[in-house]
Design an enzyme around this catalytic site. Structure first.
Site: not given
Ligand code: MSP
Length: 655
Positions: A32, A35, A140, A143, A157, A160, A309, A312
């Site tokens: 999304h 990412h 959680c 997380c 949490c 979440h 916000k 995911k």
């Molecule tokens: N799997 C762990 C990360 C492990 S790294 C060793 C994780 N994954 S995640 O799919 O949840 O990805 C989190 C990351 O996705 C955030 O740190 C950011 O890079 C990106 N984003 C997810 N949602 C976001 C927003 N709403 N805005 C900006 N970036 C965000 O955590």
């Protein structure tokens, strides 16, 4: 003549290396906007470093172990294996569509990764940093971690907003607490280790409290979807301990060539949600295993949609790729980089994307290209080629302006500020469009004595466009390359040093070979947005959010702010807060009800020049119609009206 050769030589930094990583994304959600943003930032930073001749390596991938993945697979009615294969392939396929050019894509279910995790755990264990113990805590599942009572907000949490489960079990622990003092010193000695600074401060803040040891295992009775602990196969590795190691397993740690070459230049990019694992778990893990610490942690804020916000787990996921399909990946990348102030939160709205598209891309850049190339084609039969150019009296200042542009651009990128880099380029595009208006080549063409000036002006525009093609290439690679191609330059070799070298040498010898081509970004006319805009949504509370929420210049311009004189002021009966003001706006007078009664007495207000928002819809307050609002600032129980620092005519616009 300005010494462009000198400037070009500055960019020959072949020896410098650059390694950059994204978080590896959980495969419990489709790719999304969030990412996409992090991955695009990394692509942009990589391309910037390539532009200045660095040797680069860019890694992304997927995080595929843990409870949450098992749950998602169950929900999808699939085995974890086939589920992770499928979702991981969606991530892999998403990136090329956004012109993201990563060098590797790591999956934590790959053998190369599992091997490195086992080796790493063995090292940490041999160093005496692992012990077996019992732990009970609030877990959680979203997380994948335990929370202490103190960390929960109203028992929930904080991320979440769900109630964690209390789990007590025997597990292995990593003596993270052993490294607390070392980590504090390490961060204190390196001001840009974690950046921007607000996140460095946040981490130092966490480290003010005693650091607890980290639970690094899960019993197989509860979870089998993970990597076995090499020293006890009744347990699997905690998902964060597994995941962080991807940054080195992908480079072939411990003895891979890529590891030796790129690890000393490692930059991790993350959003603020996963600051703690990256800023605390990861450096202490590396220290314990005797591996050098990464170089920089670059932390950005969150994209928000409407009032929530976007993430995911909180829902409201945006299909980033549909926006890229609708408006093109180039405009999408430009918008994301131009709009987010790295480190702060930003609001995503389709309206705003269209606004930027029309103003920055269609108008500023598109017009500069069309006007310049059309003029070159029109006047070149009269001018001949650009080989012989007479020196111009303003050559020096022209060169200095370019030098400043490049300095601003580089400084911004070195500070991980793609927005600042684009601002520098667009400031220059604006200046070039203005120069065309001022030089008026169409008038120069009418005067034979001005032929040389016309030639110089057009040559400069071509040079400037080649430079713009290079400078925008990190953010808009396809457009940058198209600009070079249409200018007859080798677009497969875009480098900043080359763009600058074109300036003294006349590379555009035969203007007939230049191609104007179709408009790069044809204006988008108003259409139905597919994503709700954030307009009219509830406001955010809290100082951080107030400071971070952004509006476009188009939105800002909608407020009609004027200088007004208070000509009458009277308290409204039965209210100690409200004062009825009569404002003079020059051609008209109007009534505004202001909540300033506790801070001003009516007599002191007469004659004051204030700032009024004049196009607000009228409202009735205590039965009086108020047509507008006066601006004031309030803090710590005090309020001050905004005024002007010197006399200006009443009714003047504030801009
Ligand atoms: N799997 C762990 C990360 C492990 S790294 C060793 C994780 N994954 S995640 O799919 O949840 O990805 C989190 C990351 O996705 C955030 O740190 C950011 O890079 C990106 N984003 C997810 N949602 C976001 C927003 N709403 N805005 C900006 N970036 C965000 O955590």
């Amino acid at each position: 003549m300005f010494d462009f050769d000198n400037l070009a030589g500055f960019f020959l930094r072949q020896l410098v290396r650059f390694y950059i990583t994204t978080p590896i994304y959980y495969v419990n959600a489709q790719p999304h906007l969030g990412h996409a943003y992090t991955t695009i930032v990394n692509d942009v930073l990589t391309r910037y470093h390539q532009l200045i001749n660095c040797e680069c390596y860019f890694l992304t991938g997927t995080d595929e172990h843990g409870d949450k993945i098992v749950r998602a697979a169950q929900k999808a009615g699939q085995s974890p294996e086939s589920y992770v294969d499928y979702v991981s392939s969606l991530f892999k396929a998403a990136w090329p569509k956004l012109s993201i050019n990563n060098d590797d894509f790591i999956r934590t279910t790959e053998e190369r990764h599992k091997k490195a995790v086992a080796q790493f755990l063995n090292l940490v264990e041999k160093n005496g940093d692992v012990y077996f113990g019992e732990y009970g805590g609030h877990y959680c599942f979203g997380c994948e971690r335990f929370y202490t009572e103190k960390e929960l907000v109203d028992g929930l949490c904080p991320d979440h907003q769900t109630k964690p489960e209390f789990i007590a079990e025997k597990n292995y622990f990593f003596r993270m607490s052993n490294y607390q003092d070392w980590l504090i010193d390490y961060i204190n000695q390196r001001p840009d280790f974690i950046r921007p600074e607000r996140y460095r401060n946040e981490v130092l803040g966490f480290l003010r409290d005693p650091l607890e040891d980290l639970c690094i295992s899960r019993p197989k009775s509860r979870l089998i979807w993970g990597i076995d602990l090499p020293f006890d196969n009744n347990f699997v590795t905690y998902v964060w301990f597994d995941a962080l190691i991807n940054y080195i397993s992908a480079l072939g740690w411990p003895d891979g060539q890529l590891f030796a070459k790129f690890w000393p230049a490692a930059h991790h990019t993350i959003a603020k949600d996963i600051l703690k694992p990256h800023a605390i778990f990861w450096p202490t893990m590396l220290k314990s295993a005797g591996v050098d610490i990464y170089k920089h942690l670059n932390v950005h804020g969150y994209w928000r949609i409407g009032a929530s916000k976007m993430s995911k787990s909180v829902g409201n996921v945006v299909e980033a790729l549909t926006m890229a399909d609708k408006y093109g990946s180039e405009a999408f990348r430009y918008f994301l980089m131009r709009e987010m102030n790295f480190g702060l939160d930003s609001d995503f709205s389709e309206d705003r994307l269209v606004g930027r598209f029309n103003s920055d891309l269609a108008n500023d850049l598109g017009n500069l290209w069309q006007r310049s190339l059309t003029m070159v084609q029109k006047f070149s039969p009269y001018l001949g080629g650009f080989e012989e150019l007479e020196a111009q009296s303003d050559d020096q200042s022209w060169g200095q302006r370019i030098e400043k542009l490049i300095e601003d651009y580089q400084k911004a990128f070195e500070a991980v500020d793609p927005r600042g880099a684009l601002q520098a380029v667009w400031e220059w595009i604006g200046l070039l469009n203005k120069t065309i208006d001022e030089e008026a080549p169409w008038l120069l063409a009418k005067d034979p004595l001005k032929k040389e000036r016309l030639k110089a002006v057009l040559k400069r525009l071509l040079d400037a466009l080649a430079l713009i093609g290079a400078l925008i290439w990190p953010v808009m690679p396809l457009t940058g390359e198209a600009i070079w191609r249409r200018l007859g330059l080798d677009h497969s070799q875009i480098k900043l040093s080359k763009a600058i070298k074109f300036m003294p040498s006349s590379s555009f010898k035969d203007p007939k070979t230049l191609e104007v081509g179709s408009a790069f970004f044809p204006r988008i006319e108003a259409q139905e947005p597919t994503i709700e805009s954030s307009k009219g949504q509830e406001e955010y509370n809290g100082a951080t959010d107030a400071l971070t929420s952004q509006i476009s210049f188009e939105d800002f311009k909608k407020i009609d702010l004027r200088v007004a004189k208070i000509i009458k002021a009277e308290k409204i009966k039965k209210s100690d807060k409200l004062i009825k003001l009569t404002l003079s706006l020059g051609l008209e007078e109007r009534t505004v009800v202001a909540g300033i009664g506790q801070f001003y007495s009516p007599d002191n207000l007469i004659g004051l020049l204030v700032i009024a928002a004049t196009n607000l819809a009228p409202v009735k307050l205590m039965g009086i119609e108020s047509k507008g609002m006066v601006l004031a600032s309030s803090a710590q129980g005090h309020l001050a009206l905004l005024t002007v620092s010197s006399e200006v005519p009443v009714g003047s616009k504030v801009s």
